[in-house]
Design an enzyme around this catalytic site. Structure first.
Site, PDB file in Angstrom:
ATOM      1  N   PHE A  75      25.518  36.831  44.133  1.00 18.24           N
ATOM      2  CA  PHE A  75      25.281  37.202  42.737  1.00 18.24           C
ATOM      3  C   PHE A  75      24.660  38.595  42.709  1.00 18.24           C
ATOM      4  O   PHE A  75      23.580  38.815  43.252  1.00 18.24           O
ATOM      5  CB  PHE A  75      24.376  36.183  42.036  1.00 18.24           C
ATOM      6  N   LEU A  81      38.818  33.850  35.040  1.00 16.53           N
ATOM      7  CA  LEU A  81      39.126  33.163  33.778  1.00 16.53           C
ATOM      8  C   LEU A  81      38.937  34.062  32.559  1.00 16.53           C
ATOM      9  O   LEU A  81      39.729  34.027  31.628  1.00 16.53           O
ATOM     10  CB  LEU A  81      38.254  31.894  33.654  1.00 16.53           C
ATOM     11  N   LYS A 139      35.408  39.335  43.345  1.00 14.59           N
ATOM     12  CA  LYS A 139      34.882  38.331  44.273  1.00 14.59           C
ATOM     13  C   LYS A 139      35.991  37.336  44.567  1.00 14.59           C
ATOM     14  O   LYS A 139      36.062  36.264  43.956  1.00 14.59           O
ATOM     15  CB  LYS A 139      33.755  37.567  43.560  1.00 14.59           C
ATOM     16  N   GLU A 182      36.436  46.134  33.280  1.00 17.78           N
ATOM     17  CA  GLU A 182      35.528  45.003  33.504  1.00 17.78           C
ATOM     18  C   GLU A 182      34.490  45.347  34.571  1.00 17.78           C
ATOM     19  O   GLU A 182      34.735  46.199  35.425  1.00 17.78           O
ATOM     20  CB  GLU A 182      36.320  43.783  33.992  1.00 17.78           C
ATOM     21  N   ASP A 183      33.361  44.656  34.529  1.00 18.51           N
ATOM     22  CA  ASP A 183      32.369  44.829  35.593  1.00 18.51           C
ATOM     23  C   ASP A 183      32.785  44.079  36.852  1.00 18.51           C
ATOM     24  O   ASP A 183      32.751  44.605  37.947  1.00 18.51           O
ATOM     25  CB  ASP A 183      30.965  44.399  35.127  1.00 18.51           C
ATOM     26  N   ILE A 184      33.201  42.811  36.652  1.00 12.36           N
ATOM     27  CA  ILE A 184      33.537  41.996  37.830  1.00 12.36           C
ATOM     28  C   ILE A 184      34.550  40.919  37.464  1.00 12.36           C
ATOM     29  O   ILE A 184      34.460  40.314  36.403  1.00 12.36           O
ATOM     30  CB  ILE A 184      32.248  41.373  38.446  1.00 12.36           C
ATOM     31  N   VAL A 185      35.526  40.732  38.328  1.00  8.38           N
ATOM     32  CA  VAL A 185      36.434  39.597  38.206  1.00  8.38           C
ATOM     33  C   VAL A 185      35.968  38.582  39.244  1.00  8.38           C
ATOM     34  O   VAL A 185      36.004  38.839  40.446  1.00  8.38           O
ATOM     35  CB  VAL A 185      37.905  40.005  38.435  1.00  8.38           C
ATOM     36  N   ASP A 186      35.496  37.452  38.724  1.00  2.37           N
ATOM     37  CA  ASP A 186      34.881  36.428  39.568  1.00  2.37           C
ATOM     38  C   ASP A 186      35.865  35.260  39.652  1.00  2.37           C
ATOM     39  O   ASP A 186      36.747  35.263  40.505  1.00  2.37           O
ATOM     40  CB  ASP A 186      33.546  36.060  38.904  1.00  2.37           C
ATOM     41  N   ARG A 213      20.179  45.702  34.287  1.00  2.36           N
ATOM     42  CA  ARG A 213      21.397  46.472  34.021  1.00  2.36           C
ATOM     43  C   ARG A 213      21.206  47.962  34.327  1.00  2.36           C
ATOM     44  O   ARG A 213      22.156  48.681  34.615  1.00  2.36           O
ATOM     45  CB  ARG A 213      21.821  46.332  32.546  1.00  2.36           C
TER      46      ARG A 213
HETATM   47  P1  5GP Z   1      34.921  35.249  35.467  1.00  2.00           P
HETATM   48  O1  5GP Z   1      35.488  34.751  34.179  1.00  2.00           O
HETATM   49  O2  5GP Z   1      35.841  36.171  36.224  1.00  2.00           O
HETATM   50  O3  5GP Z   1      34.396  34.137  36.316  1.00  2.00           O
HETATM   51  O4  5GP Z   1      33.590  35.977  35.066  1.00  2.00           O
HETATM   52  C1  5GP Z   1      33.446  37.279  34.845  1.00  2.00           C
HETATM   53  C2  5GP Z   1      32.077  37.497  34.266  1.00  2.00           C
HETATM   54  O5  5GP Z   1      31.066  36.693  34.916  1.00  2.00           O
HETATM   55  C3  5GP Z   1      31.668  38.919  34.527  1.00  2.00           C
HETATM   56  O6  5GP Z   1      32.140  39.778  33.507  1.00  2.00           O
HETATM   57  C4  5GP Z   1      30.167  38.809  34.597  1.00  2.00           C
HETATM   58  O7  5GP Z   1      29.622  38.893  33.301  1.00  2.00           O
HETATM   59  C5  5GP Z   1      29.895  37.428  35.146  1.00  2.00           C
HETATM   60  N1  5GP Z   1      29.625  37.473  36.609  1.00  2.00           N
HETATM   61  C6  5GP Z   1      30.381  36.965  37.585  1.00  2.00           C
HETATM   62  N2  5GP Z   1      29.841  37.194  38.814  1.00  2.00           N
HETATM   63  C7  5GP Z   1      28.703  37.899  38.579  1.00  2.00           C
HETATM   64  C8  5GP Z   1      27.703  38.456  39.449  1.00  2.00           C
HETATM   65  O8  5GP Z   1      27.713  38.373  40.685  1.00  2.00           O
HETATM   66  N3  5GP Z   1      26.683  39.110  38.828  1.00  2.00           N
HETATM   67  C9  5GP Z   1      26.599  39.242  37.471  1.00  2.00           C
HETATM   68  N4  5GP Z   1      25.541  39.909  36.998  1.00  2.00           N
HETATM   69  N5  5GP Z   1      27.527  38.734  36.635  1.00  2.00           N
HETATM   70  C10 5GP Z   1      28.566  38.076  37.181  1.00  2.00           C
END
Ligand code: 5GP
Length: 184
Positions: A160, A114, A139, A107-111, A173
């Site tokens: 962000f 979910l 994050k 994955e790129d990011i776990v925010d 990107r």
């Molecule tokens: P989660 O379901 O964990 O909230 O969301 C994950 C997805 O939200 C990531 O794969 C990404 O696409 C998007 N996302 C969350 N935070 C960021 C951020 O700071 N920058 C970008 N570009 N995408 C984010």
């Protein structure tokens, strides 16, 4: 001129050098962790979650010194532009079965967590030998659910970020470092 305005708009959070060093270290760790199961004949399948992880995944797999295959998952998260809702649509599914294989989700990011929570539940129904997660970023300030991250690049603050595969409205990107949009 375009270069100038881009630099003004995006502030560097992680340099390409910092990213490269960390991703190589993760590749070495993954190599060490999976070498026994690969030697026993089990298949390691690396599964990038598109689109955001494509740059991280491309660097990470070149740091893994083991035989391995790749499959791709495309997901779309319903929510507003900067926050996912946890309702995930699979827009591109795996083309080969992962039954009995070791799956490494990238994955790129776990925010909020979910998206990953949904993907882990989904993958579990396909009977893999194991599922682990590699995420370039985490994050923790925004976590709504706890998901295990086995291989983590960097923990970041609640900002962000764009670049290194991550977008804002599909842009940025291709920026080789990780940045924060100053007016984003
Ligand atoms: P989660 O379901 O964990 O909230 O969301 C994950 C997805 O939200 C990531 O794969 C990404 O696409 C998007 N996302 C969350 N935070 C960021 C951020 O700071 N920058 C970008 N570009 N995408 C984010």
């Amino acid at each position: 001129m375009a270069e100038q305005s881009r630099k003004q708009a995006i502030q560097t959070l992680l340099s390409t050098e910092q990213i490269h060093a960390r991703v190589q270290a993760l590749g070495a760790q993954i190599t060490a962790d999976y070498s026994a199961s690969v030697e026993q004949g089990r298949e390691l399948v690396v599964v990038p979650v598109l689109k955001g992880s494509f740059v991280f995944a491309a660097d990470l797999v070149r740091g893994i010194d083991l035989p391995m295959t790749m499959e791709f998952l495309g997901v779309r998260s319903y929510g507003d532009e900067t926050e996912s809702s946890g309702v995930v649509q699979i827009t591109h599914d795996l083309k080969r079965s992962v039954e009995g294989k070791d799956v490494l989700l990238v994955e790129d990011i776990v925010d909020t967590g979910l998206t990953m929570q949904y993907l882990l539940k989904n993958l579990a129904t396909r009977n893999p030998a194991s599922v682990k997660v590699a995420s370039f970023l985490h994050k923790p300030a925004r976590a709504k659910v706890e998901v295990p991250i086995d291989y983590l690049g960097f923990t970041i603050e609640d900002v962000f970020v764009v670049g290194y595969g991550l977008d804002h409205a599909q842009q940025h990107r291709n920026i080789p470092y990780l940045g924060v949009l100053e007016n984003g």
